[in-house]
Design a protein around this motif. Structure first.
Motif, PDB file in Angstrom:
ATOM      1  N   LYS A  28      19.571  -2.078 -12.499  1.00  0.00           N
ATOM      2  CA  LYS A  28      19.505  -1.860 -11.045  1.00  0.00           C
ATOM      3  C   LYS A  28      18.922  -0.472 -10.828  1.00  0.00           C
ATOM      4  O   LYS A  28      19.568   0.530 -11.137  1.00  0.00           O
ATOM      5  CB  LYS A  28      20.885  -1.960 -10.392  1.00  0.00           C
ATOM      6  CG  LYS A  28      21.527  -3.351 -10.464  1.00  0.00           C
ATOM      7  CD  LYS A  28      22.303  -3.536 -11.734  1.00  0.00           C
ATOM      8  CE  LYS A  28      22.915  -4.925 -11.834  1.00  0.00           C
ATOM      9  NZ  LYS A  28      23.553  -5.153 -13.150  1.00  0.00           N
ATOM     10  N   THR A  70      13.007  -7.786  -5.852  1.00  0.00           N
ATOM     11  CA  THR A  70      12.025  -7.927  -6.925  1.00  0.00           C
ATOM     12  C   THR A  70      10.689  -7.508  -6.328  1.00  0.00           C
ATOM     13  O   THR A  70      10.625  -7.039  -5.191  1.00  0.00           O
ATOM     14  CB  THR A  70      11.945  -9.377  -7.414  1.00  0.00           C
ATOM     15  OG1 THR A  70      11.382 -10.192  -6.372  1.00  0.00           O
ATOM     16  CG2 THR A  70      13.318  -9.914  -7.790  1.00  0.00           C
ATOM     17  N   SER A  81       7.323 -17.701  -8.220  1.00  0.00           N
ATOM     18  CA  SER A  81       7.748 -17.061  -6.986  1.00  0.00           C
ATOM     19  C   SER A  81       7.725 -18.052  -5.829  1.00  0.00           C
ATOM     20  O   SER A  81       8.637 -18.099  -5.008  1.00  0.00           O
ATOM     21  CB  SER A  81       6.853 -15.859  -6.669  1.00  0.00           C
ATOM     22  OG  SER A  81       7.003 -14.858  -7.641  1.00  0.00           O
ATOM     23  N   TRP A 132      13.506 -15.263 -12.036  1.00  0.00           N
ATOM     24  CA  TRP A 132      13.304 -14.663 -10.703  1.00  0.00           C
ATOM     25  C   TRP A 132      13.215 -13.136 -10.752  1.00  0.00           C
ATOM     26  O   TRP A 132      12.712 -12.503  -9.829  1.00  0.00           O
ATOM     27  CB  TRP A 132      14.402 -15.108  -9.749  1.00  0.00           C
ATOM     28  CG  TRP A 132      15.769 -14.520  -9.985  1.00  0.00           C
ATOM     29  CD1 TRP A 132      16.721 -14.980 -10.838  1.00  0.00           C
ATOM     30  CD2 TRP A 132      16.342 -13.379  -9.321  1.00  0.00           C
ATOM     31  NE1 TRP A 132      17.844 -14.199 -10.776  1.00  0.00           N
ATOM     32  CE2 TRP A 132      17.651 -13.211  -9.842  1.00  0.00           C
ATOM     33  CE3 TRP A 132      15.896 -12.493  -8.351  1.00  0.00           C
ATOM     34  CZ2 TRP A 132      18.492 -12.198  -9.433  1.00  0.00           C
ATOM     35  CZ3 TRP A 132      16.743 -11.474  -7.925  1.00  0.00           C
ATOM     36  CH2 TRP A 132      18.026 -11.324  -8.463  1.00  0.00           C
ATOM     37  N   HIS A 133      13.687 -12.537 -11.828  1.00  0.00           N
ATOM     38  CA  HIS A 133      13.522 -11.091 -12.007  1.00  0.00           C
ATOM     39  C   HIS A 133      13.025 -10.831 -13.423  1.00  0.00           C
ATOM     40  O   HIS A 133      13.022 -11.723 -14.278  1.00  0.00           O
ATOM     41  CB  HIS A 133      14.834 -10.349 -11.757  1.00  0.00           C
ATOM     42  CG  HIS A 133      15.936 -10.721 -12.709  1.00  0.00           C
ATOM     43  ND1 HIS A 133      16.019 -10.234 -13.991  1.00  0.00           N
ATOM     44  CD2 HIS A 133      17.003 -11.550 -12.558  1.00  0.00           C
ATOM     45  CE1 HIS A 133      17.076 -10.722 -14.593  1.00  0.00           C
ATOM     46  NE2 HIS A 133      17.697 -11.543 -13.752  1.00  0.00           N
ATOM     47  N   SER A 134      12.585  -9.603 -13.687  1.00  0.00           N
ATOM     48  CA  SER A 134      12.010  -9.240 -14.986  1.00  0.00           C
ATOM     49  C   SER A 134      12.957  -8.398 -15.823  1.00  0.00           C
ATOM     50  O   SER A 134      12.537  -7.614 -16.675  1.00  0.00           O
ATOM     51  CB  SER A 134      10.703  -8.462 -14.768  1.00  0.00           C
ATOM     52  OG  SER A 134       9.784  -9.228 -14.033  1.00  0.00           O
ATOM     53  N   TYR A 163      15.029  -6.290 -14.327  1.00  0.00           N
ATOM     54  CA  TYR A 163      15.359  -5.140 -13.480  1.00  0.00           C
ATOM     55  C   TYR A 163      15.078  -5.509 -12.023  1.00  0.00           C
ATOM     56  O   TYR A 163      14.221  -6.348 -11.731  1.00  0.00           O
ATOM     57  CB  TYR A 163      14.566  -3.897 -13.878  1.00  0.00           C
ATOM     58  CG  TYR A 163      13.077  -4.139 -14.023  1.00  0.00           C
ATOM     59  CD1 TYR A 163      12.227  -4.070 -12.919  1.00  0.00           C
ATOM     60  CD2 TYR A 163      12.521  -4.440 -15.268  1.00  0.00           C
ATOM     61  CE1 TYR A 163      10.871  -4.298 -13.048  1.00  0.00           C
ATOM     62  CE2 TYR A 163      11.172  -4.669 -15.399  1.00  0.00           C
ATOM     63  CZ  TYR A 163      10.348  -4.595 -14.288  1.00  0.00           C
ATOM     64  OH  TYR A 163       9.002  -4.837 -14.419  1.00  0.00           O
ATOM     65  N   VAL A 164      15.809  -4.881 -11.118  1.00  0.00           N
ATOM     66  CA  VAL A 164      15.638  -5.125  -9.682  1.00  0.00           C
ATOM     67  C   VAL A 164      15.741  -3.792  -8.944  1.00  0.00           C
ATOM     68  O   VAL A 164      16.371  -2.843  -9.429  1.00  0.00           O
ATOM     69  CB  VAL A 164      16.708  -6.099  -9.137  1.00  0.00           C
ATOM     70  CG1 VAL A 164      16.541  -7.492  -9.735  1.00  0.00           C
ATOM     71  CG2 VAL A 164      18.116  -5.557  -9.374  1.00  0.00           C
ATOM     72  N   ILE A 198      20.873  -6.577 -16.699  1.00  0.00           N
ATOM     73  CA  ILE A 198      19.967  -6.536 -15.547  1.00  0.00           C
ATOM     74  C   ILE A 198      20.023  -5.131 -14.968  1.00  0.00           C
ATOM     75  O   ILE A 198      21.053  -4.701 -14.438  1.00  0.00           O
ATOM     76  CB  ILE A 198      20.359  -7.571 -14.468  1.00  0.00           C
ATOM     77  CG1 ILE A 198      20.406  -8.979 -15.061  1.00  0.00           C
ATOM     78  CG2 ILE A 198      19.371  -7.524 -13.302  1.00  0.00           C
ATOM     79  CD1 ILE A 198      20.934 -10.034 -14.093  1.00  0.00           C
ATOM     80  N   ILE A 235      11.587  -0.550  -7.048  1.00  0.00           N
ATOM     81  CA  ILE A 235      11.040  -1.308  -8.175  1.00  0.00           C
ATOM     82  C   ILE A 235       9.579  -0.939  -8.439  1.00  0.00           C
ATOM     83  O   ILE A 235       9.127  -0.908  -9.584  1.00  0.00           O
ATOM     84  CB  ILE A 235      11.202  -2.836  -7.939  1.00  0.00           C
ATOM     85  CG1 ILE A 235      11.043  -3.584  -9.265  1.00  0.00           C
ATOM     86  CG2 ILE A 235      10.251  -3.357  -6.872  1.00  0.00           C
ATOM     87  CD1 ILE A 235      11.538  -5.013  -9.212  1.00  0.00           C
TER      88      ILE A 235
END
Length: 444
Positions: free
Chosen positions: A130, A95, A23, A66-68, A70-71, A128, A217
């Protein structure tokens, strides 16, 4: 408007340890690229032109984690914009650690061809997710606005419903599943005035827009694990009530919602208590648990004679006649009631008769003579009878009476009207509610 947003790994005030290296490196890269940071903690970046959008996604490509998968996802629209007033203004992507505010209308000026292609690819990527409340609606507006086919859309309210939670709005879900301290309070008047297309965004607007995405999130991660906010879970222990006290509150809700002596299908009573008794909404967040408790309570009310099961043909013939004589014949045993509750056509009613029914009946004169009412009191009771079909607070009844223009000389003096109501109560023509109800009045 919003409390401080807590993030998992990037917050000066975080109690969860130092920020993780991935991060920090991402945020450092964004800062070094001079992408406008409009909020520090947690970081919020304003993407107001194609140059910043391209630079932003170039950095995100380098930081693949930078994301897992999902955002948090949301959109906003400037409602007072004269040109293209229905086109989406902003897309929020969050995130746990940061949020991007993509000002897509400012970038495109409504021209679909000017929409950042990398952002389009991101929104169309089904791998990804949303996540947000009514995210499908946001995706539909993006389709109408910029011909974008969003994929990987997840509606949080659908997950809540599948898991048996009745909460549907982002505010409700955040109370239950948001991180401690996160509270959403929307000021509709401000939202309608805000310009989401401005070069310089209002700080309160930035907080509002980013917090919705952050909340999405947080709710998503926590609801999947049924990890409810401790403050929400502790409501019952912090606000203890006995079962008897709960039943009194519930019965007051019925009295203030439906007139005495009028039959309704039992599912109407069930729906009212499931959705309007605030204490159980908090202490029994799963709808099935609440439904079972409501059924038990209605069964008990019928056994105790506080609700009466009505045979449909009697209702047709006039359920408001000879109420007291019918009551003893219509009360069902608890065993038979349990089966009746499950039948949505079962009719139940609150025992008693409304004042309006008494006033219009053939035995009205005899009844009020037995109460010792003077002719003036009788006339006053006739005037207010149509306003108290159900339990009504004294203050509300006074205001209704005045607003309907009855007895203009009295309308100027609330005290005089209240004294008349008190006199009727003393003589038994009206029944005052218990003190907790702030002076509810019901028909005798």
């Amino acid at each position: 408007m919003y409390n401080k947003v807590q993030t998992r790994s990037y917050s000066v005030a975080s109690k969860q340890g130092p920020p993780n290296s991935s991060s920090v490196s991402l945020i450092d890269l964004l800062d070094r690229s001079e992408i406008p940071k409009v909020r520090l903690n947690p970081p919020v970046y304003q993407i107001s032109n194609k140059h910043y959008a391209s630079r932003c996604f170039d950095i995100l490509k380098k930081c693949t984690s930078w994301h897992s998968g999902y955002v948090g996802f949301d959109t906003e629209t400037t409602v007072h914009r004269q040109r293209n007033h229905k086109l989406v203004s902003m897309i929020q992507i969050a995130t746990r650690d940061l949020c991007f505010l993509f000002q897509v209308y400012r970038i495109t000026q409504g021209n679909c061809k000017e929409f950042p292609p990398i952002l389009r690819q991101f929104l169309s990527n089904p791998d990804i997710l949303k996540v947000g409340v009514n995210a499908t609606h946001d995706a539909e507006w993006l389709k109408k606005s910029y011909d974008i086919q969003c994929q990987g859309i997840v509606n949080l309210e659908d997950i809540a419903k599948e898991k048996g939670y009745s909460a549907g709005s982002l505010s409700e879900l955040t109370l239950m599943f948001g991180d401690p301290g996160l509270v959403l309070e929307k000021n509709k008047k401000k939202i309608l005035k805000w310009n989401f297309d401005a070069a310089i965004l209002d700080p309160e607007l930035i907080l509002y827009a980013s917090t919705d995405a952050f909340a999405g999130i947080q709710v998503y991660e926590n609801i999947l694990e049924d990890r409810m906010n401790l403050d929400y879970l502790n409501y019952e222990s912090m606000n203890p009530m006995s079962r008897e006290e709960e039943e009194e509150e519930i019965y007051e809700l019925l009295l203030s919602s439906y007139p005495k002596g009028k039959a309704h299908k039992v599912n109407i009573f069930v729906s009212l208590l499931e959705n309007k008794y605030g204490r159980w909404i908090k202490t029994k967040p799963k709808k099935l648990d609440r439904h079972n408790e409501v059924n038990k309570t209605i069964e008990k009310f019928i056994k105790d004679g506080r609700l009466i099961v009505v045979e449909e043909e009697k209702q047709v013939d006039g359920a408001e006649q000879n109420q007291n004589a019918e009551a003893s014949n219509e009360i069902q045993s608890l065993e038979s009631t349990s089966a009746a509750i499950d039948k949505i056509d079962t009719l139940v009613k609150l025992p008693g008769i409304s004042i309006e029914t008494i006033v219009s009946s053939s035995y009205a004169d005899q009844f009020f003579i037995s109460k010792g009412l003077s002719s003036d009191e009788y006339d006053f009771l006739k005037e207010i009878s149509s306003y108290i079909l159900k339990a009504t607070k004294k203050e509300s009844l006074v205001h209704i009476y005045i607003n309907n223009g009855k007895k203009q000389s009295l309308a100027k003096e609330d005290r005089v009207i209240k004294e008349k109501l008190d006199a009727l109560s003393l003589k038994g023509a009206l029944i005052p509610g218990i003190e907790r109800s702030n002076g509810q009045l019901t028909g005798n």
